[in-house]
Design a protein around this motif. Structure first.
Motif, mmCIF file in Angstrom:
data_model
loop_
_atom_site.group_PDB
_atom_site.id
_atom_site.type_symbol
_atom_site.label_atom_id
_atom_site.label_comp_id
_atom_site.label_asym_id
_atom_site.label_seq_id
_atom_site.Cartn_x
_atom_site.Cartn_y
_atom_site.Cartn_z
ATOM 1 N N VAL A 57 35.358 39.345 41.531
ATOM 2 C CA VAL A 57 34.506 38.191 41.800
ATOM 3 C C VAL A 57 35.102 37.316 42.900
ATOM 4 N N ALA A 58 36.352 36.894 42.724
ATOM 5 C CA ALA A 58 36.966 35.973 43.678
ATOM 6 C C ALA A 58 38.478 36.023 43.527
ATOM 7 N N ARG B 275 27.792 30.709 46.107
ATOM 8 C CA ARG B 275 27.448 30.192 44.777
ATOM 9 C C ARG B 275 28.683 29.850 43.953
ATOM 10 N N PHE B 276 29.746 30.613 44.120
ATOM 11 C CA PHE B 276 30.958 30.413 43.330
ATOM 12 C C PHE B 276 32.063 29.847 44.208
ATOM 13 N N ALA C 264 33.585 38.176 46.400
ATOM 14 C CA ALA C 264 32.642 39.280 46.426
ATOM 15 C C ALA C 264 31.337 38.781 47.040
ATOM 16 N N ASP C 265 30.592 39.679 47.637
ATOM 17 C CA ASP C 265 29.327 39.281 48.248
ATOM 18 C C ASP C 265 28.407 38.598 47.236
ATOM 19 N N VAL D 34 43.116 42.452 46.998
ATOM 20 C CA VAL D 34 42.772 41.524 45.921
ATOM 21 C C VAL D 34 41.530 41.956 45.156
ATOM 22 N N THR D 35 40.743 42.871 45.740
ATOM 23 C CA THR D 35 39.540 43.324 45.035
ATOM 24 C C THR D 35 39.827 44.484 44.096
ATOM 25 N N THR D 36 41.048 44.982 44.105
ATOM 26 C CA THR D 36 41.406 46.171 43.331
ATOM 27 C C THR D 36 41.990 45.776 41.988
#
Length: 123
Positions: free
Chosen positions: A47-48, A66-67, A60-61, A104-106
């Motif tokens: 997510v972030a 929004r977040f 994340a897209d 960081v997305t992993t």
């Protein structure tokens, strides 16, 4: 480091929630913090993330615009402000910690995980 996520709940579409992740230990500021979520029947997804001193963030897209992720190292806390929530945001949200602001997305690159907090967005 031990992590404790909180702040989940039931909210209507278009509403807002703020998730909090409290960390134990005196080395919180040395960790990159991330938020992930897992919807029913789906794999956990990124997510972030936020860097050690809060200047660097990555989303994340699905979360962009929004977040907002933030942190307070004096309070050993990382926050995820979620606005304009949609039913597809329904998931268990997890905070996690890792050493470096890379990959960081992993999910597998994170060393520590909190227990998760449930967010339910009704239509």
């Amino acid at each position: 480091v031990q992590l404790q996520a909180s702040g989940g709940g039931l909210v209507q579409a278009g509403g807002s929630l703020r998730l909090s992740c409290a960390a134990s230990g005196r080395t919180f500021g040395s960790y990159v913090m991330g938020w992930f979520r897992q919807a029913p029947g789906k794999e956990r997804e990124f997510v972030a993330a936020i860097g050690r001193i809060g200047f660097m963030t990555y989303y994340a897209d699905s979360a962009k615009g929004r977040f907002t992720v933030s942190r307070d190292n004096a309070r050993n806390t990382v926050l995820l402000q979620m606005n304009s929530l949609k039913p597809e945001d329904t998931a268990v949200y997890y905070c996690a910690a890792k050493g470096a602001m890379v990959e960081v997305t992993t999910e597998a690159k994170y060393d520590y995980w909190g227990q998760g907090t449930l967010v339910t967005v009704s239509s």
